[in-house]
Design a protein around this motif. Structure first.
Motif, PDB file in Angstrom:
ATOM      1  N   PRO A   1       0.754  -1.494  -0.203  1.00  0.00           N
ATOM      2  CA  PRO A   1      -0.195  -0.140  -0.204  1.00  0.00           C
ATOM      3  C   PRO A   1       0.928   1.473  -0.418  1.00  0.00           C
ATOM      4  O   PRO A   1      -0.008   2.031  -0.051  1.00  0.00           O
ATOM      5  CB  PRO A   1      -0.860   0.280   1.101  1.00  0.00           C
ATOM      6  CG  PRO A   1      -0.562  -1.188   1.741  1.00  0.00           C
ATOM      7  CD  PRO A   1       0.677  -2.120   0.850  1.00  0.00           C
ATOM      8  N   ARG A   2       2.176   1.019   0.661  1.00  0.00           N
ATOM      9  CA  ARG A   2       2.809   2.367   0.105  1.00  0.00           C
ATOM     10  C   ARG A   2       3.604   2.627  -0.350  1.00  0.00           C
ATOM     11  O   ARG A   2       4.376   3.493  -1.048  1.00  0.00           O
ATOM     12  CB  ARG A   2       3.766   1.952   1.363  1.00  0.00           C
ATOM     13  CG  ARG A   2       3.391   2.400   2.884  1.00  0.00           C
ATOM     14  CD  ARG A   2       4.609   1.734   3.971  1.00  0.00           C
ATOM     15  NE  ARG A   2       3.292   1.043   5.280  1.00  0.00           N
ATOM     16  CZ  ARG A   2       4.072   1.527   6.351  1.00  0.00           C
ATOM     17  NH1 ARG A   2       4.171   3.627   6.183  1.00  0.00           N
ATOM     18  NH2 ARG A   2       2.743   1.074   7.276  1.00  0.00           N
TER      19      ARG A   2
ATOM     20  N   THR B   1       0.031   3.827  -5.064  1.00  0.00           N
ATOM     21  CA  THR B   1      -0.856   4.949  -5.158  1.00  0.00           C
ATOM     22  C   THR B   1      -1.989   4.438  -5.225  1.00  0.00           C
ATOM     23  O   THR B   1      -2.352   4.576  -6.526  1.00  0.00           O
ATOM     24  CB  THR B   1      -0.351   6.051  -5.299  1.00  0.00           C
ATOM     25  OG1 THR B   1       0.268   5.774  -6.957  1.00  0.00           O
ATOM     26  CG2 THR B   1       1.117   6.520  -5.167  1.00  0.00           C
ATOM     27  N   MET B   2      -3.180   4.774  -4.434  1.00  0.00           N
ATOM     28  CA  MET B   2      -4.442   4.104  -4.674  1.00  0.00           C
ATOM     29  C   MET B   2      -5.397   5.606  -4.341  1.00  0.00           C
ATOM     30  O   MET B   2      -4.387   6.245  -3.426  1.00  0.00           O
ATOM     31  CB  MET B   2      -4.834   3.427  -3.390  1.00  0.00           C
ATOM     32  CG  MET B   2      -4.598   1.955  -3.597  1.00  0.00           C
ATOM     33  SD  MET B   2      -4.691   0.699  -2.174  1.00  0.00           S
ATOM     34  CE  MET B   2      -4.021   1.510  -1.398  1.00  0.00           C
TER      35      MET B   2
ATOM     36  N   THR C   1     -10.255   3.510  -2.904  1.00  0.00           N
ATOM     37  CA  THR C   1     -10.131   2.577  -2.358  1.00  0.00           C
ATOM     38  C   THR C   1      -9.160   2.227  -1.047  1.00  0.00           C
ATOM     39  O   THR C   1      -9.768   1.156  -0.515  1.00  0.00           O
ATOM     40  CB  THR C   1      -8.769   1.930  -3.664  1.00  0.00           C
ATOM     41  OG1 THR C   1      -9.747   2.378  -4.509  1.00  0.00           O
ATOM     42  CG2 THR C   1      -8.502   0.503  -3.664  1.00  0.00           C
ATOM     43  N   LYS C   2      -8.166   2.997  -0.914  1.00  0.00           N
ATOM     44  CA  LYS C   2      -7.360   3.563   0.885  1.00  0.00           C
ATOM     45  C   LYS C   2      -8.485   3.275   1.824  1.00  0.00           C
ATOM     46  O   LYS C   2      -7.563   2.989   2.612  1.00  0.00           O
ATOM     47  CB  LYS C   2      -6.903   5.134   0.601  1.00  0.00           C
ATOM     48  CG  LYS C   2      -5.152   4.422   0.964  1.00  0.00           C
ATOM     49  CD  LYS C   2      -4.789   6.331   0.541  1.00  0.00           C
ATOM     50  CE  LYS C   2      -2.953   5.635   0.744  1.00  0.00           C
ATOM     51  NZ  LYS C   2      -2.355   7.105   0.715  1.00  0.00           N
TER      52      LYS C   2
END
Lengths: 263, 282
Positions: B48-49, B52-53, B57-58
């Protein structure tokens, strides 16, 4: 008491079992029906077999029941197929390659032990109430029996048989066709039987949460409407489907892999 | 039973006898197993880092470090004890009732052919049906609260215990039964001295299955038919996009269910100590 003399299982013996079963079901239904001659009947709380039968006929005639079942069947088929496609190869690799299974076993055990249904609300919120959300829930629940059973099946293959085929000059393909596939298939089918039950749970969870159609939705809605006769009719339909699927697979196991009957 | 899955512990027997295994050989499963878990956690933490979402979505993603933090917070503030207690009481009552009913009933239908034939349709039907289907009905009857949960847990846990007890009883050694009976034992003595001890491994295997089902029962019952409990906490958190709380709940459930299964395993080893080594079956 049980068969000390162990008489050969005669035709009448088998018949006796079916007849007794039928008798018990009939007694149960009759008692249910008759109970309300004594007790007050509250249609908001309980239903009676004759009302349920009538509701079942109504739902069948109007086509509502079949439509709901058809709606629910779609995500079930997708999720279940995906579980087979992913679970079986993964399980076979885990059974065949010791290192892979060392690496994956703990993870799988943790996943299998955790109530993954608990992720359902998240899945529904993320994927919406449509087919995909339900299919994913069904996949997640149904995939583990396939993985573990395929793995156990490969492990149970007799190394002696493999050596024999190799010594006799059998190719790798012969090995798969003659030894591994017949050894693993029964396990996979047994896994399918467990997976069916879990898949049905997936459908119901998905549809209880949020849905506008489908059999799970129908049960929840009839419950909210206090239409208990229709609710019982839908429950009965699910029971019939569950029994037919499970017993159907069991029957297929018995007829396709007769050498496993003793186990 | 239906579960053909064997436990990792039994599997080492399948290896070819390699005398004098090296240290690496003995540690390999542990090392690879831990490595698998560590890699999974690292990927989960790092991905996740890197990727990039978009903000939407994040919302649905969390990382292991966040989950650990949330777990720590839940336990250190004590916020988890109350829902956990509610869930646990439903679990214990339901499983206890299932054992109380399932054991004697299993022995009965294992010993009596007539009863077996009569109850078979019901056992088959209820065992095949996902008990979730009864949830709206059970809620109607028992309301939102403890008893709905107890009933759902009970229905789920009953059948593994019942069916396994039955299988175990059916497998009792006829010669032993006859011997005990020739010495004037009653049906009760037969059950106590031969049948039940003989069925113990089956019963315990059933108990292990039942625990899994009971945990599942607690979760689903709380999702739909409860006002408090760990499952309720999770649903509410999902609605508020507190994904870390959802996963924390999942982990608590998983740890509990693994711990209970492990305890049953210990019990099995303790009770099976007198038994001669069984030939490897499925």
């Amino acid at each position: 008491m049980p068969d000390e003399a162990a008489p050969p299982q005669s035709f009448a013996d088998k018949h006796r079992k079916v007849l007794l079963g039928l008798l018990a079901v009939m007694i149960f239904l009759a008692a249910w029906q008759a109970a309300f001659l004594v007790f007050a009947f509250n249609p908001l709380f309980i239903s009676k077999p004759d009302l349920i039968g009538r509701a079942l006929v109504t739902l069948l005639q109007s086509g509502d029941l079949l439509r709901d079942l058809a709606v629910s069947a779609v995500p079930f088929v997708y999720g279940f197929s995906a579980a087979v496609v992913v679970g079986v190869p993964l399980g076979i690799v885990m059974g065949w390659r010791e290192r892979v299974s060392y690496a994956l076993d703990p993870i799988m055990t943790v996943f299998y032990a955790s109530p993954l249904v608990a992720l359902a609300p998240l899945v529904i919120v993320f994927f919406g109430v449509g087919v995909s959300g339900k299919a994913i829930i069904i996949f997640v629940l149904a995939v583990f029996p396939f993985i573990f059973n395929a793995q156990a099946g490969v492990r149970a293959v007799d190394p002696l048989l493999i050596n024999v085929v190799r010594s006799m000059g059998g190719s790798e393909w012969d090995l798969y066709r003659k030894v591994i596939a017949p050894g693993v298939l029964p396990y996979i089918v047994a896994g399918a039987r467990i997976a069916v039950g879990r898949g049905l749970i997936g459908i119901l969870v998905g549809e209880f949460f949020a849905a506008s159609e489908g059999i799970g939705y129908a049960i929840a809605r009839f419950g909210d409407l206090f239409a208990l006769d229709k609710m019982f009719a839908c429950i009965f339909a699910i029971m019939v489907i569950a029994v037919v699927l499970t017993e159907g697979i069991r029957w297929a196991e018995r007829s396709a892999f007769p050498w496993r009957i003793g186990q | 039973m239906t579960d053909t899955r064997t436990l990792p512990a039994d599997l080492s027997a399948g290896e070819f006898g390699a005398p004098g295994k090296s240290l690496w050989h003995r540690l390999e499963p542990t090392i690879l197993g831990s490595a698998g878990i560590v890699i999974l956690l690292l990927l989960w933490e790092v991905l996740p880092r890197i990727i990039t979402m978009n903000a939407g979505t994040k919302l649905f993603f969390t990382t292991p470090s966040q989950i650990v933090g949330t777990l720590w917070r839940l336990f250190s503030t004590g916020a988890i004890w109350e829902p956990l207690g509610v869930s646990a009481s439903g679990f214990v009552l339901g499983l206890g009732l299932a054992i109380l009913v399932g054991l004697p009933l299993g022995v009965l239908i294992g010993r009596s052919r007539t009863l077996n034939a009569m109850l078979d349709p019901f056992v088959t039907a209820f065992n095949a049906t996902p008990r979730l289907v009864f949830l709206p009905l059970v809620m109607l009857w028992f309301g939102l609260g403890l008893w709905t949960k107890v009933v759902i847990v009970f229905i789920g846990a009953l059948f593994p215990i019942l069916i396994n007890t039955y299988e175990g009883v059916r497998n009792a050694d006829r010669t032993l039964i006859n011997v005990v009976r020739s010495f004037g034992a009653s049906e009760w003595d037969v059950a106590r001295l031969v049948v039940v001890p003989n069925a113990m491994p089956y019963i315990i295997a059933g108990l292990r299955l039942a625990i899994g089902r009971a945990v599942l029962g607690v979760v689903v019952a709380e999702f739909f038919g409860s006002e408090s409990g760990l499952g309720v906490m999770m649903v509410q958190a999902a609605g508020r996009y507190q994904v870390d709380v959802v996963f924390s709940g999942l982990i608590v459930f998983a740890v509990l269910s693994l711990a209970l299964t492990w305890m049953v395993q210990l019990l099995e080893n303790r009770l099976g100590r007198w038994r001669p080594q069984r030939a490897g079956g499925e």
